[in-house]
Write a protein that holds these residues in place. Structure first.
Motif, PDB file in Angstrom:
ATOM      1  N   ARG A 156      -2.649  -1.028  -5.993  1.00 25.67           N
ATOM      2  CA  ARG A 156      -3.338  -1.401  -7.234  1.00 25.67           C
ATOM      3  C   ARG A 156      -2.813  -0.534  -8.262  1.00 25.67           C
ATOM      4  O   ARG A 156      -2.903  -0.684  -9.551  1.00 25.67           O
ATOM      5  CB  ARG A 156      -4.808  -1.289  -7.209  1.00 25.67           C
ATOM      6  N   ASN A 157      -2.417   0.764  -7.959  1.00 25.04           N
ATOM      7  CA  ASN A 157      -2.071   1.725  -8.883  1.00 25.04           C
ATOM      8  C   ASN A 157      -1.042   2.568  -8.183  1.00 25.04           C
ATOM      9  O   ASN A 157      -1.008   2.962  -7.152  1.00 25.04           O
ATOM     10  CB  ASN A 157      -3.117   2.446  -9.477  1.00 25.04           C
ATOM     11  N   ALA A 158      -0.044   3.039  -9.060  1.00 22.08           N
ATOM     12  CA  ALA A 158       0.955   3.942  -8.533  1.00 22.08           C
ATOM     13  C   ALA A 158       0.272   5.506  -8.669  1.00 22.08           C
ATOM     14  O   ALA A 158      -1.004   5.737  -9.434  1.00 22.08           O
ATOM     15  CB  ALA A 158       2.234   4.303  -9.489  1.00 22.08           C
ATOM     16  N   SER A 159       0.933   6.542  -7.898  1.00 26.81           N
ATOM     17  CA  SER A 159       0.261   7.816  -7.984  1.00 26.81           C
ATOM     18  C   SER A 159       1.418   8.794  -7.943  1.00 26.81           C
ATOM     19  O   SER A 159       2.612   8.438  -8.054  1.00 26.81           O
ATOM     20  CB  SER A 159      -0.635   8.185  -6.810  1.00 26.81           C
ATOM     21  N   PHE A 171       8.193  -0.069  -7.948  1.00 20.94           N
ATOM     22  CA  PHE A 171       6.796  -0.213  -7.736  1.00 20.94           C
ATOM     23  C   PHE A 171       6.339  -1.402  -8.470  1.00 20.94           C
ATOM     24  O   PHE A 171       6.775  -1.570  -9.639  1.00 20.94           O
ATOM     25  CB  PHE A 171       6.169   1.014  -8.069  1.00 20.94           C
ATOM     26  N   ILE A 172       5.735  -2.323  -7.785  1.00 23.03           N
ATOM     27  CA  ILE A 172       5.022  -3.603  -8.630  1.00 23.03           C
ATOM     28  C   ILE A 172       3.537  -3.300  -8.447  1.00 23.03           C
ATOM     29  O   ILE A 172       3.147  -3.441  -7.277  1.00 23.03           O
ATOM     30  CB  ILE A 172       5.547  -4.823  -7.777  1.00 23.03           C
ATOM     31  N   GLN A 173       2.849  -3.264  -9.496  1.00 24.32           N
ATOM     32  CA  GLN A 173       1.490  -2.991  -9.579  1.00 24.32           C
ATOM     33  C   GLN A 173       0.809  -4.494  -9.090  1.00 24.32           C
ATOM     34  O   GLN A 173       1.259  -5.484  -9.613  1.00 24.32           O
ATOM     35  CB  GLN A 173       0.998  -2.560 -10.911  1.00 24.32           C
ATOM     36  N   GLY A 174      -0.205  -4.341  -8.252  1.00 23.39           N
ATOM     37  CA  GLY A 174      -0.712  -5.840  -7.796  1.00 23.39           C
ATOM     38  C   GLY A 174      -1.981  -5.491  -7.024  1.00 23.39           C
ATOM     39  O   GLY A 174      -2.127  -4.574  -6.568  1.00 23.39           O
ATOM     40  N   GLY A 205       0.805  -1.232  -0.138  1.00 25.04           N
ATOM     41  CA  GLY A 205       0.010   0.009  -0.035  1.00 25.04           C
ATOM     42  C   GLY A 205       1.019   1.358   0.134  1.00 25.04           C
ATOM     43  O   GLY A 205       0.642   2.208   0.697  1.00 25.04           O
ATOM     44  N   GLY A 206       1.944   1.157  -0.824  1.00 29.11           N
ATOM     45  CA  GLY A 206       2.896   2.429  -0.732  1.00 29.11           C
ATOM     46  C   GLY A 206       2.659   3.281  -1.695  1.00 29.11           C
ATOM     47  O   GLY A 206       3.499   4.127  -1.903  1.00 29.11           O
ATOM     48  N   GLY A 232      -0.316   8.683   0.538  1.00 29.74           N
ATOM     49  CA  GLY A 232      -0.541   8.462   1.830  1.00 29.74           C
ATOM     50  C   GLY A 232       0.400   8.137   2.984  1.00 29.74           C
ATOM     51  O   GLY A 232       1.672   8.399   2.729  1.00 29.74           O
ATOM     52  N   ILE A 233       0.270   7.226   3.828  1.00 30.82           N
ATOM     53  CA  ILE A 233       0.792   6.778   4.923  1.00 30.82           C
ATOM     54  C   ILE A 233       1.829   5.706   4.066  1.00 30.82           C
ATOM     55  O   ILE A 233       3.002   5.854   4.558  1.00 30.82           O
ATOM     56  CB  ILE A 233      -0.036   5.992   5.903  1.00 30.82           C
ATOM     57  N   GLY A 234       1.387   5.077   3.377  1.00 27.31           N
ATOM     58  CA  GLY A 234       2.455   3.917   2.654  1.00 27.31           C
ATOM     59  C   GLY A 234       3.621   4.536   1.822  1.00 27.31           C
ATOM     60  O   GLY A 234       4.704   4.145   2.076  1.00 27.31           O
TER      61      GLY A 234
END
Length: 276
Positions: free
Chosen positions: A64-67, A76-79, A39-40, A43-45
């Motif tokens: 689920r998605n980067a930002s 970053f590994i999407q998943g 969850g990175g 926000g907090i992650g």
């Protein structure tokens, strides 16, 4: 059911004026350490991932998605780790990237508030809350434990819970129940892994300003016909939390400074949550 709408940025802008930036982190504190943060993406992650990077760690994160908030220096590994297959795919890719792991931070979480109360929460959302907010941490830890054990004593797991586990509000009962299970699980895992020198601790954030949490608070404020600021007005230290407040606590618990700390559930809440 609450419809999530984008929060105003004014509260976050105000918070940036209130958060006192600590001394720059020691860039060698986590040198050679390999960290996984779920969850990175924001926000907090994202704050946790950045803090570990600032301390010299190599970091892999997922969502689920980067930002735009996702730290650029992290891999970053999407998943979707709300499923067993998603956890298996992510942890395999993370270990392939890192070659091992020393620090695991289970931060992935999501909640949908139901203003109709406990009885209005659909069965499938109880399951979704369980899978993402509790079982994802269990599954990630189980998948990474062999690598943590191989790395030897000094490994650290930090689970990110929620104040909803201590002060469960009916609209978020499913979320609070899942996080309460995470608290209990963390204590049991800490006892089991202590002989191996792997420490397990849990952080319980209070009212932290993040896009997702602020949207939920805005909907509560709308339902009560009050200003958004009223939802955090009772915090004894006078301000809501900044994601960096949680990140600093994670850095402590993941470091050798906390080498005799395990099995702890630590509220980081400005004094708002009840004694546990």
């Amino acid at each position: 059911m609450v419809t999530i709408r984008p929060p105003s940025t004014s509260a976050l802008a105000t918070l940036n004026l209130m958060f006192r930036t600590p001394a720059p982190p020691d860039p060698t504190e986590f040198a050679g350490k390999r960290a996984v943060v779920t969850g990175g993406s924001r926000g907090i992650g994202a704050a946790i991932a950045q803090r570990l990077l600032d301390g010299g760690a190599t970091v892999v994160t997922t969502a689920r998605n980067a930002s735009d908030e996702t730290p650029k220096a992290a891999t970053f590994i999407q998943g979707d780790i709300g499923t067993l297959a998603g956890v298996q795919a992510f942890t395999a890719a993370a270990l392939n990237e890192l070659g091992g792991v020393d620090i695991v931070v289970n931060n992935a979480a999501a909640a949908r508030a139901h203003l109709g109360g406990v009885s209005s929460i659909p069965d499938e959302e109880w399951l979704d809350a369980l899978y993402l907010n509790y079982l994802s941490a269990v599954r990630v830890n189980n998948a990474l434990l062999p690598a943590l054990r191989e790395a030897g004593a000094g490994g650290a797991i930090v689970n990110i819970s929620s104040g909803a586990a201590l002060t469960p509000a009916p609209p978020l009962a499913h979320y609070g129940a899942a996080k309460a299970a995470l608290n209990t699980y963390g204590k049991a895992l800490a006892t089991e892994l202590a002989p191996a020198g792997i420490r397990v601790n849990t952080i319980i954030p209070g009212n932290v300003l993040t896009p997702g949490a602020d949207a939920i608070r805005q909907n509560f404020a709308d339902a009560m016909n009050v200003e958004l600021a009223a939802t955090t007005a009772s915090i004894p230290l006078g301000r809501p939390g900044d994601p960096r407040d949680i990140a600093e606590a994670v850095a402590y618990l993941a470091s050798d400074r906390a080498q005799w700390v395990t099995g702890v559930s630590l509220p980081v809440d400005g004094g708002e949550l009840p004694v546990i």
